[in-house]
Design a protein around this motif. Structure first.
Motif, short mmCIF file in Angstrom:
data_model
loop_
_atom_site.label_atom_id
_atom_site.label_comp_id
_atom_site.label_asym_id
_atom_site.label_seq_id
_atom_site.Cartn_x
_atom_site.Cartn_y
_atom_site.Cartn_z
N GLY A 63 0.83 -1.20 0.00
CA GLY A 63 0.00 0.00 0.00
C GLY A 63 0.86 1.25 0.00
N PHE A 64 0.44 2.23 -0.79
CA PHE A 64 1.22 3.46 -0.93
C PHE A 64 1.09 4.31 0.33
CE2 PHE A 64 1.80 7.82 -2.56
CZ PHE A 64 3.06 7.66 -3.12
N LEU A 65 2.23 4.75 0.88
CA LEU A 65 2.20 5.54 2.12
C LEU A 65 3.35 6.53 2.14
CD1 LEU A 65 4.69 3.84 3.33
CD2 LEU A 65 2.97 2.47 4.44
N VAL A 66 3.33 7.38 3.17
CA VAL A 66 4.45 8.29 3.38
C VAL A 66 5.41 7.59 4.34
CG1 VAL A 66 5.16 10.51 4.33
CG2 VAL A 66 3.04 10.33 2.99
N PRO A 67 6.65 7.33 3.88
CA PRO A 67 7.56 6.50 4.68
C PRO A 67 7.93 7.12 6.02
CG PRO A 67 8.46 6.92 2.49
CD PRO A 67 7.26 7.77 2.63
N ARG A 68 7.96 6.25 7.05
CA ARG A 68 8.39 6.71 8.37
C ARG A 68 9.62 5.94 8.86
NH1 ARG A 68 3.85 6.46 12.53
NH2 ARG A 68 3.17 4.75 11.23
N ASP A 69 9.99 4.90 8.16
CA ASP A 69 11.20 4.16 8.54
C ASP A 69 11.74 3.46 7.28
OD1 ASP A 69 9.58 1.88 8.17
OD2 ASP A 69 9.05 1.84 10.28
N ALA A 70 12.84 2.73 7.45
CA ALA A 70 13.48 2.09 6.29
C ALA A 70 12.57 1.03 5.67
CB ALA A 70 14.81 1.47 6.73
N MET A 71 11.78 0.37 6.50
CA MET A 71 10.82 -0.62 5.99
C MET A 71 9.85 0.05 5.03
SD MET A 71 9.59 -3.79 6.43
CE MET A 71 8.98 -3.94 4.79
#
Ligand SMILES: Nc1nc2c(ncn2[C@@H]2O[C@H](COP(=O)(O)OP(=O)(O)OP(=O)(O)O)[C@@H](O)[C@H]2O)c(=O)[nH]1
Ligand SMILES: [Mg+2]
Length: 308
Positions: A63-71
């Protein structure tokens, strides 16, 4: 000789809209795991549809998201790479939830990735309104108008769907078929996915863990199969796997009272794995802590979250 059509069709959308459910429905087989928790899918997964006249390589994506970590960064990278060289885009939205900020961002992302100067210029985009079963009949028109208002920089065709109830799935198949370029089979017709049995086993275990824990805990879970051994007569498979979490407290939850949680996860995962492999399975599950695995490239790589 009759013409043969083939190509890649990439399913995109924010977390939880039903992408993996659609992939499985299209293939009539469970390839991708599905749970009510958003961000279930973490890797790009191919599911190959094949008939006499065509071969469609469907790509399920995170799912497309705004990244918050390397994962998360890996997940967005998977989406980006799935769009490279695709022949068709299936842009999925949850019709019951409507259009939000994330859809707007993803639409902008697709406009860039399929812009006039790119190799994707001109490829067909289908807008898939999923979960129509949850939309009240009196709301359908307004709902579809809202979905149609997404600012794509080219005309897109709308398809309504309930992936869960399998209504509209053949419309998606037909639409993709008719949009494919002429081409050969990329994969042997018997091949269903690009993923190994080991990967699918890890996913089935992760799915069962996701189904039993809540809030932030699922996101801290990864699964690593250490060993998968066929008995010499190939009648039984012995699998030894680790459920990985980030903290001791999470480990305690996954183990459960007297080991009840990990036992239940193991029992249900084993049934699923037996269905996949078509033979009895002995599954040994352990729960391990790997601190901050979602933030560290090395741990991510060891867990299969890296470019292939
Ligand atoms: N009511 C209803 N539920 C659906 C439908 N399609 C999927 N779902 C449910 O929505 C949830 C998410 O489905 P997934 O297929 O895992 O969604 P996804 O887009 O792959 O999610 P991520 O992998 O997290 O990005 C599950 O509980 C599905 O059963 C549908 O057509 N109708
Ligand atoms: Mg998914």
């Amino acid at each position: 000789m009759e013409k043969h059509y083939s190509g890649f069709a990439t399913i995109l959308g924010r977390p939880n809209v039903g992408k993996s459910t659609l992939l499985n429905a299209l293939l009539g087989r469970k390839i991708s795991v599905v749970t009510p928790t958003a961000q279930t899918t973490r890797n790009r997964i191919l599911g190959i549809y094949d008939d006499e006249s065509c071969q469609i390589v469907f790509q399920d994506t995170p799912g497309f998201l705004v990244p918050r970590d390397a994962m998360h960064e890996f997940m967005v990278d998977e989406v980006r790479r799935a769009l490279e060289g695709t022949d068709v885009v299936l842009f999925m939205v949850d019709a019951a939830q409507g259009i939000g900020k994330r859809e707007q961002e993803l639409c902008a992302f697709v406009n860039v990735a399929c812009g006039p100067q790119t190799e994707n210029a001109g490829i067909p985009i289908f807008l898939i309104a999923n979960k129509m079963d949850l939309v009240h009949p009196s709301e359908v028109q307004t709902c579809l108008e809202e979905i149609r208002s997404l600012p794509f920089e080219r005309s897109v065709e709308l398809i309504t769907l309930s992936a869960l109830h399998q209504t509209g799935v053949s419309d998606v198949l037909q639409a993709v078929k008719s949009a494919l370029p002429e081409g050969p089979k990329y994969y042997d017709p018997d091949v269903l996915t690009d993923r190994t049995e080991r990967f699918l086993v890890e996913e089935l275990i992760r799915e069962q863990a996701f189904l039993r824990v809540k809030e932030e805990i699922p996101h801290a879970i990864a699964v690593h199969v250490e060993e998968m051994l066929d008995a010499p007569d190939r009648k039984k498979v012995s699998i030894s796997a680790n459920l990985i979490v980030e903290r001791e407290s999470q480990r305690g939850i996954l183990i459960g009272k007297g080991g009840s949680m990990v036992k239940a996860i193991g029992q249900d995962a084993r049934k699923q794995i037996e269905e996949l492999l078509g033979r009895p399975v002995f599954l040994e599950l352990r729960v391990k802590v790997v601190e901050k695995w979602r933030k560290e490239q090395r741990a991510l790589k060891e867990l299969g979250y890296h470019r292939r």
